[in-house]
Every structure is written in C-alpha cells, then in structure tokens.
Design a protein around this motif. Structure first.
Motif, short mmCIF file in Angstrom:
data_model
loop_
_atom_site.label_atom_id
_atom_site.label_comp_id
_atom_site.label_asym_id
_atom_site.label_seq_id
_atom_site.Cartn_x
_atom_site.Cartn_y
_atom_site.Cartn_z
N LYS A 100 3.32 3.74 -2.50
CA LYS A 100 2.71 4.74 -3.39
C LYS A 100 1.31 4.31 -3.83
O LYS A 100 0.34 5.07 -3.73
CB LYS A 100 3.60 4.96 -4.61
CG LYS A 100 3.05 5.93 -5.64
CD LYS A 100 4.04 6.10 -6.79
CE LYS A 100 3.53 7.08 -7.84
NZ LYS A 100 2.32 6.57 -8.53
N ASN A 101 1.20 3.08 -4.33
CA ASN A 101 -0.07 2.62 -4.88
C ASN A 101 -1.14 2.47 -3.81
O ASN A 101 -2.32 2.81 -4.03
CB ASN A 101 0.12 1.30 -5.63
CG ASN A 101 0.89 1.48 -6.93
OD1 ASN A 101 0.95 2.58 -7.48
ND2 ASN A 101 1.50 0.41 -7.42
N LEU A 102 -0.78 1.94 -2.65
CA LEU A 102 -1.77 1.75 -1.58
C LEU A 102 -2.26 3.09 -1.03
O LEU A 102 -3.46 3.27 -0.79
CB LEU A 102 -1.17 0.91 -0.45
CG LEU A 102 -1.04 -0.59 -0.72
CD1 LEU A 102 -0.32 -1.28 0.43
CD2 LEU A 102 -2.40 -1.23 -0.95
N LYS A 103 -1.35 4.03 -0.85
CA LYS A 103 -1.77 5.33 -0.32
C LYS A 103 -2.62 6.09 -1.33
O LYS A 103 -3.54 6.83 -0.94
CB LYS A 103 -0.54 6.14 0.10
CG LYS A 103 0.07 5.60 1.40
CD LYS A 103 1.27 6.40 1.85
CE LYS A 103 1.78 5.87 3.18
NZ LYS A 103 3.02 6.55 3.62
N GLU A 104 -2.37 5.91 -2.61
CA GLU A 104 -3.23 6.53 -3.61
C GLU A 104 -4.64 5.97 -3.55
O GLU A 104 -5.60 6.64 -3.96
CB GLU A 104 -2.65 6.29 -5.01
CG GLU A 104 -1.45 7.16 -5.35
CD GLU A 104 -0.91 6.88 -6.73
OE1 GLU A 104 -1.39 5.91 -7.38
OE2 GLU A 104 0.00 7.61 -7.19
N GLN A 105 -4.79 4.76 -3.02
CA GLN A 105 -6.10 4.12 -2.93
C GLN A 105 -6.72 4.23 -1.54
O GLN A 105 -7.67 3.54 -1.23
CB GLN A 105 -5.98 2.64 -3.34
CG GLN A 105 -5.44 2.42 -4.74
CD GLN A 105 -6.30 3.07 -5.80
OE1 GLN A 105 -7.52 3.20 -5.64
NE2 GLN A 105 -5.68 3.48 -6.91
N ILE A 111 4.42 0.90 5.79
CA ILE A 111 4.89 -0.43 5.38
C ILE A 111 6.25 -0.71 6.02
O ILE A 111 7.10 0.17 6.10
CB ILE A 111 4.99 -0.52 3.85
CG1 ILE A 111 3.61 -0.35 3.21
CG2 ILE A 111 5.61 -1.85 3.42
CD1 ILE A 111 3.63 -0.30 1.70
N VAL A 112 6.42 -1.95 6.46
CA VAL A 112 7.71 -2.45 6.91
C VAL A 112 8.10 -3.60 5.99
O VAL A 112 7.33 -4.55 5.83
CB VAL A 112 7.67 -2.97 8.36
CG1 VAL A 112 9.01 -3.59 8.75
CG2 VAL A 112 7.30 -1.86 9.32
N ALA A 305 -5.98 -2.35 -0.66
CA ALA A 305 -6.18 -1.28 0.31
C ALA A 305 -7.48 -1.46 1.07
O ALA A 305 -7.53 -1.31 2.30
CB ALA A 305 -6.15 0.08 -0.39
N GLN A 306 -8.56 -1.80 0.36
CA GLN A 306 -9.85 -2.02 1.02
C GLN A 306 -9.79 -3.24 1.94
O GLN A 306 -10.41 -3.25 3.02
CB GLN A 306 -10.95 -2.20 -0.03
CG GLN A 306 -11.26 -0.96 -0.83
CD GLN A 306 -11.89 0.14 0.01
OE1 GLN A 306 -12.46 -0.11 1.06
NE2 GLN A 306 -11.77 1.38 -0.45
N THR A 307 -9.07 -4.26 1.54
CA THR A 307 -8.92 -5.46 2.37
C THR A 307 -8.20 -5.13 3.66
O THR A 307 -8.62 -5.54 4.75
CB THR A 307 -8.15 -6.55 1.59
OG1 THR A 307 -8.87 -6.90 0.41
CG2 THR A 307 -7.95 -7.79 2.44
#
Length: 346
Positions: A100-105, A111-112, A305-307
């Motif tokens: 959720k958090n990564l896709k919001e960013q 993810i696995v 997310a940027q990384t």
C-alpha cells in the motif's frame, strides 16, 4: 493477489493445516488480496503457474520502440524477507502495508514475501540463525533463479522485469547468506543471475560484514546493482542483538556501514527523522517501534520507492539531504501515522 514463497513446514491435522517453524523446501502460495492467513490446500500452486502469475502482476509497461528490448515487458518484483519473531499472519500484514505505502509513492510492481521459518521468541535468536541459514538457499533456488531463467529466455518471454530485495532485521542476514550459499552451488553458477536493488531496514548483520574485502559478502556485492542500508542509532532491538553476541559485532542497522564499504553500498541515516515520529501502537502492546517503524512511515516509503525505481541518483533522491557529511533521511513534519490496534512483532 498476495505472492508468498514459504519455507515453513506444513503440519497437517484432521482439522486444518498449520505452519510450524521447521525449514523445508519452498512452496508457492498465491492468496487473494483480503486474506489474513494462508490455506495450503487452497493457495498452494506449482512454480510454473506462480512465476507466470507473478510476472503478469509485476508488469507495468513495455520498453519503447527505440529501446534495444523494444516492447519487452517492464516492471518490478520486490522480495520482502522478514525478521525473527514473525508468524505468517504478521508477515502478510506487513506485506500489505509495504504494498500500500510503496504504491502510494509511485512504486510500480509486485511484492513477494519470502516467509522463512523462524522461532516465535526473541530468546531463540541463535536458533533463528540456523533456520535462516537453512532457508537462505531456497530464496535463490526457488525464487530468484526461476526469474533469472525467465530473463535468460527474454527473447521468448519478452520480459525485462527488475528484481529487488528488502531485508528487515534477520532478513538481512538471510539475504546475505542466500548469496553466499548460491556462490557455492555449481548449478546456480552456470546461470547468470543478478538483482537490482537490495535494501536493509533494521539490518541485523555485523557492520564488518559490509567491508569491501569481506569474503562471505563478496557474492552479495558482485551480484547486485546497489545496496542501501537504512540506519537508526535508536534501534533497541539491535542493541539486544549485540548483547546476544557478547557485544563484539555491532549491527549495521544501528551504527551504519563501515568506511571501507564498496562504492555501491549506500548508508542512509534515519535517526533524526525517527525522533520526529510517534508510535502508532497503544501503550499495552510490546511491539518494538524502534525496530519496525519503517512499515508505517509514508515518508520512508517515498524514499524506498525512489530507491527501488532507480531513476534518480542516490545522492539526488529528494527525501534525502547531506547532514554533517552524512546522507540522511530528511526530517519531515507532520508525518501522519494511524493508530494500530493489532499487536505487531519484531
């Protein structure tokens, strides 16, 4: 869909199937998005089906016509490797938080969760290390290698999807051990495999293991594009970890990387930002907030997310700044973190 690669032993009873903490060969699970636990009889599938569905879910676009791999599928797969003291329900909960958090960013991919066998008490830390050792090779054999073969057959599959790894706590040890074990496997060495980004949060590995000349970490260094260590000196779980090892091996998640780390190993200091956060857990829980805050902080998720996307140089990612010569996660206020009712683990 929730993708899980699990090495927890399945113990069948007349009533239901339970996961117990004994390492075995990996099995492949695909769960619906609303699942909170897995059912072996319903969710297990074979490797071929799992890889096909995972690749489809991870695909976010295609290379343009002028690209050498024109029209090949592009996207990202992030293997999340949890730490000790996590049952499968908690692994799934954190899987959902990361997703959720990564896709919001802006993260585009899937993810696995690598669900390795671990004990349920922190005092079993040394036993967990043996579980981690036994599970580590399965991460490569059953997870990364089939994807690498898929990439080798890219002309047939038209696939160019990046693979990344995120290790929390002892999960960082599992990742390092996986690369080392793979380097001794002749079959695997005949297959070209590489990963893009590797990130450690609350990394429970010795700082000295990230030295440029560390022989056991050499495969980790050679088969990854970049390694990012997120450091917080306020991580009390890693203080305990140091005590368990007679205080002889300071952990990289607490004190950072050594001065002689390889050039592509990056340290991001998070201490100042952590001090600005408030734990979302009620006072009657024992969740170790100092060790697990990364899962709940959207500012951290933006940096991660940027990384993972890799489009911006490590020194230019906008969530970072230079402070006293160190690369640091910027202090961002206010940071909204909702109250969490469920008790979490390390």
């Amino acid at each position: 869909m929730i993708f899980i690669l699990s090495t927890r032993h399945l113990k069948k009873s007349s009533i239901h199937t339970q996961h117990i903490d004994e390492s075995v060969r990996a099995h492949y699970l695909i769960l619906p998005d609303d699942a909170t636990s897995s059912d072996h009889n319903i969710h297990q599938t074979n490797q071929e089906h799992w890889i096909a569905d995972l690749t489809a879910a991870a695909t976010s676009g295609h290379h343009p016509d002028h690209h050498p791999l024109a029209q090949f599928k592009t996207g990202n797969i992030l293997f999340f490797v949890h730490g000790y003291n996590n049952n499968q329900e908690e692994v799934i909960q954190r899987h959902k938080l990361l997703d959720k958090n990564l896709k919001e960013q802006g993260f585009t991919g899937t993810i696995v969760s690598f669900d390795w066998s671990c004990s349920t008490y922190t005092l079993h830390d040394l036993e967990d290390r043996m579980d981690a050792y036994q599970s580590a090779l399965q991460l490569v054999i059953s997870g990364i290698t089939p994807l690498a073969i898929n990439q080798l057959n890219e002309r047939k599959n038209q696939c160019d999807i990046d693979v990344h790894l995120l290790g929390h706590s002892t999960g960082a040890y599992v990742i390092r051990e996986a690369f080392y074990q793979a380097s001794k496997n002749r079959t695997l060495q005949r297959i070209y495999w590489n990963v893009n980004q590797i990130c450690f949060i609350g990394g429970d590995i010795a700082q000295k293991s990230l030295q440029n000349d560390d022989s056991k970490s050499k495969p980790l260094f050679e088969q990854s594009t970049r390694i990012t260590n997120y450091q917080s000196p306020y991580d009390t779980a890693l203080k305990i970890s140091g005590i368990n090892r007679s205080g002889l091996s300071p952990r990289c998640g607490r004190i950072g990387i050594p001065n002689n780390a390889p050039d592509h190993v990056v340290n991001v200091y998070c201490g100042a930002h952590w001090l600005s956060l408030t734990s979302p857990f009620s006072q009657d829980t024992n969740d170790n907030w100092t060790h697990s805050w990364h899962f709940y902080c959207k500012h951290f998720a933006e940096d991660l997310a940027q990384t993972l996307l890799g489009d911006i140089d490590r020194l230019a990612i906008p969530t970072r700044e230079r402070t006293n010569g160190e690369l640091s996660l910027k202090v961002k206020k206010p940071v909204t973190i909702g109250i969490v009712k469920n008790r979490g683990k390390l």
